[in-house]
Design an enzyme around this catalytic site. Structure first.
Site, mmCIF file in Angstrom:
data_model
loop_
_atom_site.group_PDB
_atom_site.id
_atom_site.type_symbol
_atom_site.label_atom_id
_atom_site.label_comp_id
_atom_site.label_asym_id
_atom_site.label_seq_id
_atom_site.Cartn_x
_atom_site.Cartn_y
_atom_site.Cartn_z
ATOM 1 N N ARG A 256 42.404 32.955 58.572
ATOM 2 C CA ARG A 256 43.704 33.371 59.093
ATOM 3 C C ARG A 256 44.488 34.023 57.972
ATOM 4 O O ARG A 256 44.449 33.555 56.831
ATOM 5 C CB ARG A 256 44.494 32.165 59.604
ATOM 6 C CG ARG A 256 44.018 31.687 60.943
ATOM 7 C CD ARG A 256 44.701 30.405 61.334
ATOM 8 N NE ARG A 256 44.311 29.321 60.448
ATOM 9 C CZ ARG A 256 44.419 28.038 60.761
ATOM 10 N NH1 ARG A 256 44.904 27.683 61.910
ATOM 11 N NH2 ARG A 256 44.050 27.099 59.917
ATOM 12 N N SER B 102 39.360 25.739 52.020
ATOM 13 C CA SER B 102 39.057 24.410 52.581
ATOM 14 C C SER B 102 37.728 23.824 52.112
ATOM 15 O O SER B 102 36.875 23.440 52.927
ATOM 16 C CB SER B 102 39.048 24.510 54.101
ATOM 17 O OG SER B 102 40.233 25.090 54.527
ATOM 18 N N ASP C 50 43.177 22.719 52.372
ATOM 19 C CA ASP C 50 43.859 22.759 53.674
ATOM 20 C C ASP C 50 44.634 21.471 53.988
ATOM 21 O O ASP C 50 45.673 21.515 54.654
ATOM 22 C CB ASP C 50 42.882 23.097 54.816
ATOM 23 C CG ASP C 50 41.623 22.248 54.829
ATOM 24 O OD1 ASP C 50 41.417 21.446 53.899
ATOM 25 O OD2 ASP C 50 40.814 22.398 55.770
HETATM 26 C C1 BGC Z 1 35.932 20.045 52.612
HETATM 27 C C2 BGC Z 1 37.405 19.758 52.347
HETATM 28 C C3 BGC Z 1 38.229 20.238 53.520
HETATM 29 C C4 BGC Z 1 37.705 19.647 54.816
HETATM 30 C C5 BGC Z 1 38.490 20.103 56.032
HETATM 31 C C6 BGC Z 1 35.520 19.499 53.963
HETATM 32 O O1 BGC Z 1 34.200 19.888 54.242
HETATM 33 O O2 BGC Z 1 35.139 19.469 51.601
HETATM 34 O O3 BGC Z 1 37.828 20.383 51.166
HETATM 35 O O4 BGC Z 1 39.563 19.837 53.311
HETATM 36 O O5 BGC Z 1 36.359 20.025 54.985
HETATM 37 O O6 BGC Z 1 38.454 21.475 56.199
#
Ligand code: BGC
Length: 443
Positions: free
Chosen positions: A77, A141, A195
């Site tokens: 996004r 993320s 995130d």
């Molecule tokens: C990642 C995290 C992320 C989460 C949600 C996980 O696979 O390691 O960094 O916050 O996914 O997106």
């Protein structure tokens, strides 16, 4: 379980046991969570990475305008976000794309080139221009070892990402280089955020009671503000009394895995890792249910043993299919499954319910672990900001998380509010940019 032991009812009650998370289990899990949190904060070996994010909670008075890029598990996004300094956030332009497979599995350079191109399209589409420079906040993320607010080394990919040449590299530098390659060197990356941290910050900007951010989507994770004095591994003399810790709770290894979990883990691209995530998140629930259903067919308690090949492809059954079943619909036609009896329907629905209920109950326990870490006897109110499709869309999921909290904490669970913060992951990285800018001004 021996073959002679079951009919369908026997198998389903066996399954319930195999996927159960009792209150007693939960107390042990919470203890283990606290131990791992301690170790992680001290920089010792732990399944919880407890990563300092180099930013403290906002006051709500921070101002600024940011271009936000939010690279999640499934979507990317891009947004233009403005904070007015009075707790209000205006999102004036949004572009959303499903991340194409070639970005997920190609080279890192191509991944960041694509992102830079999308940013270029976003500027064109929304007629953004005229300023000499733009500040960009980047929500990424995946687990990153941050060294500052504007640098972070990718520890390892999670979910289904495999783009080469990114692990061990600074993702902000990679994005900045791609922007330069695409003649957009006038865009400066001013903040990097996980995130979960974005989600917490988005809500906290206008709600001082918000002290936890959680994602329950393709992946899962959580963050909370921690006193810097308790983070033994954190040596930055910075300006914050508290900074947000990205826990990377998807890695938590203190849960009992059953035979389906173990088989899924072994066959996954990252065996031995992300145990909690593999039992909870949207990327895996469909695959766990598929493995259970295949077992039921093989044992002859479902479809009279037929339709096995329809469900033999890994990851063909997705969490969206389970969600359909939870709404009273089904996925049979899509899979070419025929001759479905009422009993089969009921059995599939029960199997899916068992798998998704465990996920929600684990999330409930994990939230209880973090909240009681911050406030042992629950003397304060806590708002938990949550984003992610599983929590938002799966029928009954959020109620099941809340029920687990009640089972564990009784009336004190009333002090915990679970709040959906839609698109918070991206919006919050703009808040982070503004907090950083204002803390520089006040130094
Ligand atoms: C990642 C995290 C992320 C989460 C949600 C996980 O696979 O390691 O960094 O916050 O996914 O997106």
């Amino acid at each position: 379980m021996k073959n002679s032991d079951y009919g369908l009812d026997g198998f389903l009650s066996h399954l319930k046991g195999v996927f159960s998370i009792t209150v007693e289990d939960s107390r042990d899990i919470i203890k283990a969570f606290h131990q791992e949190m301690n170790l992680g904060l001290a920089g010792m070996n732990s399944s919880l990475k407890m990563i300092p994010s180099f930013v403290g909670p906002p006051k709500g008075t921070e101002k600024g305008r940011y271009i936000v890029v939010d690279l999640g598990g499934t979507n990317i996004r891009i947004m233009s976000v403005e904070l007015d300094g009075k707790g209000n956030i205006d999102v004036s332009a949004v572009s959303r794309l499903v991340i194409p497979n070639e970005m997920i599995c190609g080279t890192g350079e191509a991944l960041f080139d694509h992102i830079a191109e999308y940013i270029g399209h976003f500027f064109e589409k929304h007629h953004i221009g005229g300023q000499k420079t733009y500040d960009l906040a980047f929500t990424f993320s995946f687990p990153i070892e941050q060294h500052s607010l504007v640098s972070g080394i990718l520890i390892g990919w999670t979910k289904n990402f495999t783009a080469s040449g990114v692990v061990g590299k600074d993702v902000v530098a990679m994005l900045s280089e791609a922007l330069k390659r695409k003649n957009m060197g006038f865009i400066n990356v001013v903040a990097l955020a996980n995130d979960t941290v974005g989600t917490l910050m988005a809500r906290r900007y206008s709600d001082p009671s918000c002290d936890m951010g959680v994602i329950i989507g393709t992946g899962t994770n959580a963050c909370y503000p921690e006193k810097t004095s308790r983070i033994l591994k954190y040596t930055d003399p910075g300006t914050f009394e508290e900074i947000i810790i990205n826990m990377e709770w998807g890695g938590f290894a203190g849960l009992k895995m059953n035979i389906y979990d173990q088989a899924l883990d072994l066959a996954s691209g990252n065996p031995g890792m992300q145990h909690l995530e593999k039992m909870v998140s949207g990327m895996y629930l469909g695959e766990i249910a598929r493995r259970v259903i295949v077992d039921m067919i093989t044992r002859g308690v479902l479809f009279c043993g037929s339709n096995l090949s329809a469900l033999s492809g890994e990851y063909t059954l997705r969490t969206e299919h389970l969600s359909l079943v939870a709404q009273g619909s089904d996925f049979f036609e899509e899979f070419g499954i025929t001759d479905v009896s009422e009993t089969d329907r009921m059995a599939i629905s029960e199997a899916c319910r068992i798998v998704s209920t465990r996920s929600a109950r684990i999330v409930g326990v994990a939230i209880a672990a973090v909240v009681t870490w911050m406030d042992k006897s629950l003397e304060r109110n806590h708002t938990v900001a949550i984003d992610g499709a599983l929590f938002e869309k799966y029928p009954g999921y959020s109620d099941c998380v809340a029920d687990m909290l009640h089972e564990l904490l009784g009336e004190r669970a009333e002090r915990i509010r679970l709040e959906l913060v839609k698109d918070g992951s991206g919006i919050g990285s703009a808040v982070i940019g503004a907090v950083a800018a204002s803390s520089c001004r006040h130094r």
